[in-house]
Enzyme design. Structure first.
Site, PDB file in Angstrom:
ATOM      1  N   GLU A 168       1.540   9.278   3.057  1.00  0.00           N
ATOM      2  CA  GLU A 168       1.645   8.245   4.090  1.00  0.00           C
ATOM      3  C   GLU A 168       2.574   8.672   5.231  1.00  0.00           C
ATOM      4  OE1 GLU A 168       1.527   3.478   3.911  1.00  0.00           O
ATOM      5  OE2 GLU A 168       3.265   4.361   2.947  1.00  0.00           O
TER       6      GLU A 168
ATOM      7  N   ALA B 239       8.801   4.363  -3.119  1.00  0.00           N
ATOM      8  CA  ALA B 239       7.608   4.511  -3.959  1.00  0.00           C
ATOM      9  C   ALA B 239       6.389   4.486  -3.050  1.00  0.00           C
ATOM     10  CB  ALA B 239       7.521   3.387  -4.995  1.00  0.00           C
ATOM     11  N   MET B 240       5.222   4.791  -3.643  1.00  0.00           N
ATOM     12  CA  MET B 240       3.967   4.817  -2.879  1.00  0.00           C
ATOM     13  C   MET B 240       2.834   4.302  -3.742  1.00  0.00           C
ATOM     14  SD  MET B 240       2.712   5.415   0.027  1.00  0.00           S
ATOM     15  CE  MET B 240       1.012   5.056   0.432  1.00  0.00           C
ATOM     16  N   GLU B 241       1.995   3.439  -3.141  1.00  0.00           N
ATOM     17  CA  GLU B 241       1.026   2.647  -3.877  1.00  0.00           C
ATOM     18  C   GLU B 241      -0.290   3.344  -4.142  1.00  0.00           C
ATOM     19  OE1 GLU B 241       0.485   1.465   0.585  1.00  0.00           O
ATOM     20  OE2 GLU B 241       2.141   2.009  -0.732  1.00  0.00           O
ATOM     21  N   ASN B 242      -0.318   4.620  -4.427  1.00  0.00           N
ATOM     22  CA  ASN B 242      -1.579   5.298  -4.715  1.00  0.00           C
ATOM     23  C   ASN B 242      -2.302   4.579  -5.858  1.00  0.00           C
ATOM     24  OD1 ASN B 242      -0.414   7.507  -3.062  1.00  0.00           O
ATOM     25  ND2 ASN B 242       0.817   7.848  -4.901  1.00  0.00           N
TER      26      ASN B 242
ATOM     27  N   HIS C 283       6.225  -4.614  -6.013  1.00  0.00           N
ATOM     28  CA  HIS C 283       5.818  -4.368  -4.625  1.00  0.00           C
ATOM     29  C   HIS C 283       4.615  -3.419  -4.595  1.00  0.00           C
ATOM     30  CE1 HIS C 283       6.938  -3.274  -0.280  1.00  0.00           C
ATOM     31  NE2 HIS C 283       6.078  -2.326  -0.627  1.00  0.00           N
ATOM     32  N   GLU C 284       4.729  -2.309  -5.312  1.00  0.00           N
ATOM     33  CA  GLU C 284       3.627  -1.341  -5.318  1.00  0.00           C
ATOM     34  C   GLU C 284       2.385  -1.915  -5.990  1.00  0.00           C
ATOM     35  OE1 GLU C 284       4.094   1.145  -3.426  1.00  0.00           O
ATOM     36  OE2 GLU C 284       6.225   0.662  -3.229  1.00  0.00           O
TER      37      GLU C 284
ATOM     38  N   HIS D 270       0.353  -3.965  -3.720  1.00  0.00           N
ATOM     39  CA  HIS D 270      -0.434  -3.133  -2.814  1.00  0.00           C
ATOM     40  C   HIS D 270      -1.822  -2.815  -3.363  1.00  0.00           C
ATOM     41  CE1 HIS D 270       2.048  -2.188   0.562  1.00  0.00           C
ATOM     42  NE2 HIS D 270       2.998  -1.588  -0.118  1.00  0.00           N
TER      43      HIS D 270
ATOM     44  N   GLU E 149       2.449  -4.091   4.031  1.00  0.00           N
ATOM     45  CA  GLU E 149       3.868  -3.989   3.678  1.00  0.00           C
ATOM     46  C   GLU E 149       4.584  -5.333   3.656  1.00  0.00           C
ATOM     47  OE1 GLU E 149       4.933  -1.591   2.248  1.00  0.00           O
ATOM     48  OE2 GLU E 149       3.674   0.080   2.874  1.00  0.00           O
TER      49      GLU E 149
END
Length: 862
Positions: free
Chosen positions: A136, A275-278, A308-309, A312, A331
């Site tokens: 991202e 973190a990242m929502e993959n 949060h993730e 998403h 977001e």
């Protein structure tokens, strides 16, 4: 590089022209280990991508995205193209497209040390290599050829060759077949949320099951992974507990089954984000695995990020914004839903207090910068997008959604979300798509609300005006005055709760009246409160329903100065602390007065997250907002207060740990430093305080910064903690030492060289800029302004952001530094807008600090 910064206009043109049917991506990561033949260049891996896509205008031209050292072959519709002619380092030119197209690109892509693309990490503890991807907003093109924009979704099939003994994960379920990891095809998703994680990770499994309304059973395999070196500290059971609670909560409220099969969560090293929502493979920074004792606030924060993730998966992955203008569509919702689910599903039922105190502070700061922007932003290109992952997009957006829930009602809000998912599943949306369903479910015209809250910038202030009757015992009229800064004069509609508090005989402040009211325009009378008992305190945003800066009338402020600790409601107390901090930042309350409040009342703070935020604010007040002549005395008072509270805290309690860390943050005098040294070597002790490895590093940093612990001591500590985490701590402590030679070396490592990884760049910058070493770092103010344009051009955007933000000479808090920043901005009008924004923001922080210092100095002389 030319073409790397994709513009919104280019993305619109390409989306109008193309639609993508499928990707097949084959990666060979066996080069990640052992020696590499690329001794003169970056270590690379082979990436072969086949894209099937349609073109609405046969014969038209377009381009694919790829950032790679080399392309060895390009084939379009069976025709071999010359890579030297069609590839310029960032784009592959595609001419004479057919209605149906197939593009194959064979490339050598580079492993990353900046946390962008395919990051490669070598664990110093055991020499093992770990890989993960982070894309991202637009770094998938560093790993495979693609159309790098969120509205060109497609299904993906990944296959990966990896070193023997490794495990590989991706978005879909995978299996090892004949030496190749093959993964199930994904649902249609955007490029930036595809993911690969590979290496000898420690992996723990679990599962989640739920009976759906139609009677079928939803089965979701769960996994959690981290480096082997962190396995002894990995509390995967708690991660799975929160995960299952979240899946229950979102299924209950969203009425749309989790759509992406499995749910793995990878805690990875040197991660740039939280973190990242993959989908199917969420990645987190590994600092969420706690190597030592931490407070409940840390576990709450981790649960919030997990949720949060997870939010998403629906807001962002299932339904994705068309372009980064509407980044808030994922977001802001995930930030709101993280806290909403934390309160509703987990043991962290007070998470709204943390949101009010910590999360909104981030929003208030961002919304008062000259770079503030509407929640629905104007994102011209990818550099703009990178910088808009900020407090407005996340925390202000979440605050506004909290206000929206108060405005339309929770049921209407959630029903709108359910319709939004069902109508737009696997598609892309804009602001209007969401407003239309919320209008349907609430029966309200959402356009006026959106104009006020989503399409304007800036934060309003709400101040109570209390007129008493002639005897002074009753309210004749209570009004709420709303104002806005000249730069952003919008006055908004607010749904608020006004709370009235009285002093009891026991010295506590209790609420005896509460009224909800709609505030609009410059002055609103709250008629329901006429005739009420005269209050000692009026809290105009009680229960934190809206997004605003809360102000106080004179009586309320005097009450808080004397009785802040008497507020028994923890949310009301947190809101008052936040309001007092905003007064300090706005140069309306002297910094020394805020520090005095912390010294008198923080020891009575029950909420550990609020307490730790007060510590951070007090440290900032001392460092940035206190008049220079008063810093030494005020710092000594803070250290003395911290030590007093440390000894008074319950043995082994989290409050004791928080005060120990705060003492380390403010310790400067010989006695304080001697105590820290004694706690390290065992000659001193505090009952119940366990000095674990993380706390040892926290104590060593001030000792290094004040010249008590030298390189030999830090080397010995690294030998004791010879891990990746220990190395980061040691690098920060080494850079903190009070020596001109040390500062010169740290500067050269970060500014003149690109050999350090992103994590070590961050650690070096943190050690370099010590507030107690203003004289040592003074020569670097001029060098900073001379270097940043080159750094921005030559380094990745992540490292560029770290350097420009982290090395701004904020501790050279003099008008001359402000003038230097203004001169740079004037002379670099044509610099990259994102670079100018970073400098402008830091310049504004400095100007704010100087105003606050003047306020603080006036409090002494006045």
């Amino acid at each position: 590089m030319p073409g790397e910064n994709l513009t919104r206009d280019e993305a619109r043109e390409r989306a109008a022209l193309l639609s993508v049917e499928a990707y097949e991506v084959a990666l060979d990561l066996r080069t990640a280990v052992g020696e590499t033949e690329d001794a003169e260049g970056p270590r690379t891996f082979r990436s072969v991508t086949t894209i099937r896509f349609r073109c609405n205008e046969p014969g038209a031209a377009s381009f694919a995205d790829l950032v790679a050292p080399e392309v060895t072959a390009v084939t379009l519709n069976g025709k071999d193209l010359d890579p030297g002619e069609v590839f310029d380092g960032t784009r592959i030119a595609l001419e004479d497209l057919a209605a149906e197209n197939e593009l194959t690109v064979d490339a050598r892509c580079a492993y990353s040390r900046t946390g962008e693309g395919m990051h490669r990490f070598v664990d110093p503890e055991d020499g093992e290599v770990y890989l993960y991807t982070q894309y991202e907003p637009a770094d998938a093109r560093r790993v495979f050829a693609n159309f790098e924009q969120p509205d060109l979704k497609a299904p993906y099939r990944f296959e990966v060759r990896a070193p023997e003994g490794w495990t590989v994960w991706s978005n879909g379920a995978g299996e090892l077949v004949d030496g190749v990891w093959r993964f199930a095809e994904t649902k249609p998703v955007s490029t930036y949320i595809t993911c690969v994680v590979a290496g000898p990770y420690h992996y723990v499994t679990d599962s989640y099951e739920r009976t759906l309304p139609d009677g079928t059973t939803l089965h979701i395999p769960l996994g959690a992974l981290c480096r082997k070196g962190l396995a002894p500290h990995f509390d995967a059971d708690d991660v799975f507990l929160v995960t299952k609670q979240g899946l229950d909560f979102f299924h209950d409220h969203f009425d749309y089954p989790y759509p992406f099969g499995k749910y793995d969560q990878a805690f990875v090293p040197e991660y740039n984000l939280g973190a990242m929502e993959n989908p199917g493979l969420v990645t987190f920074r590994e600092e969420y695995i706690f190597r030592g004792k931490v407070t409940r606030a840390s576990y709450e924060a981790r649960a919030n990020v997990i949720l949060h993730e997870m939010a998403h998966m629906w807001f962002g992955d299932l339904v994705t914004m068309t372009w980064w203008d509407d980044l808030w569509l994922k977001e802001s919702f995930a930030d709101f839903m993280g806290t909403f689910a934390n309160v509703g599903a987990t043991r962290f039922t007070d998470a709204w207090i943390t949101f009010a105190n910590r999360r909104k502070a981030w929003a208030y700061r961002a919304d008062q910068l000259p770079s503030t922007h509407p929640i629905t932003a104007d994102i011209r290109d990818l550099q703009d997008a990178k910088l808009n992952f900020d407090g407005i997009t996340y925390a202000k957006g979440a605050s506004v959604l909290k206000q929206l829930v108060a405005y339309v009602g929770q049921d209407a809000f959630l029903e709108g979300a359910r319709r939004y998912f069902k109508r737009n599943a696997y598609g892309n949306t804009r602001l209007g798509d969401l407003l239309s369903v919320l209008g349907e479910t609430s029966g309200r015209d959402m356009s006026a609300w959106a104009r006020s809250w989503l399409q304007t910038a800036g934060v309003n202030s709400l101040t109570p005006q209390v007129l008493l009757d002639t005897e002074g015992g009753r309210i004749a009229e209570l009004a709420v005055v709303q104002d806005a800064p000249e730069s952003h004069p919008e006055l908004r509609p607010h749904r608020i709760a006004v709370g009235l508090y009285r002093l009891t005989g026991e010295g506590t402040l209790e609420r005896y009246a509460r009224v909800e009211a709609d505030v609009a325009g410059p002055r609103t009378v709250v008629g329901e409160l006429a005739g009420a008992e005269a209050p000692a305190l009026v809290l105009v945003n009680d229960d934190d329903l809206t997004y605003c800066k809360t102000r106080f009338d004179a009586t309320s402020l005097a009450t808080l100065r004397a009785h802040l600790g008497g507020l028994t409601d923890p949310l009301a107390r947190a809101l008052c602390w936040s309001a007092l901090w905003n007064l300090t930042r706005d140069a309306l309350l002297p910094a020394r007065d805020f520090v005095d409040l912390v010294l008198r009342f923080a020891g009575r703070e029950s909420d550990i997250g609020v307490l730790q935020m007060l510590h951070a604010w007090a440290d900032s007040a001392l460092t940035h907002y206190t008049a220079p002549d008063g810093r030494t005395a005020l710092g000594a008072a803070l250290a003395e207060g911290a030590l007093t509270e440390l000894r008074a805290a319950g043995p082994g309690s989290e409050h004791q740990l928080a005060w120990a860390r705060f003492l380390a943050a403010v310790a400067a005098g010989p006695e304080d430093l001697a105590l820290l040294a004694g706690l390290l070597d065992g000659s001193e002790s505090v009952e119940g305080l366990v000095v674990d490895q993380e706390l040892r590093w926290a104590f060593l940093e001030p000792l290094a910064a004040h010249g008590v612990a030298g390189a030999d001591v830090l080397a010995a500590e690294l030998a004791r903690d010879d891990t990746a985490s220990g190395k980061r701590h040691q690098v920060r402590c080494l850079a903190a030492r009070p020596s001109a030679e040390v500062k010169a070396q740290a500067w050269a490592q970060v500014v003149e060289s690109d050999t350090l990884s992103n994590a070590l760049v961050e650690a070096t910058i943190a050690g370099f800029g010590r507030s107690s070493q203003r004289e040592l770092t003074a020569p670097y103010a001029e060098r900073y302004f001379a270097a940043i344009d080159r750094v921005w051009r030559e380094r990745s955007i992540q490292i560029g952001m770290d350097v420009v933000r982290g090395l701004f000479p904020s501790h050279q808090d003099r008008p001359e530094t402000l003038a230097a920043a203004d001169a740079w901005l004037a002379e670099h009008a044509d610099a990259a807008p994102a670079l100018r924004r970073l400098v402008l923001e830091s310049r504004d922080d400095l100007a704010r600090a100087l105003r606050a210092q003047e306020c603080d100095a006036a409090a002494v002389t006045g």
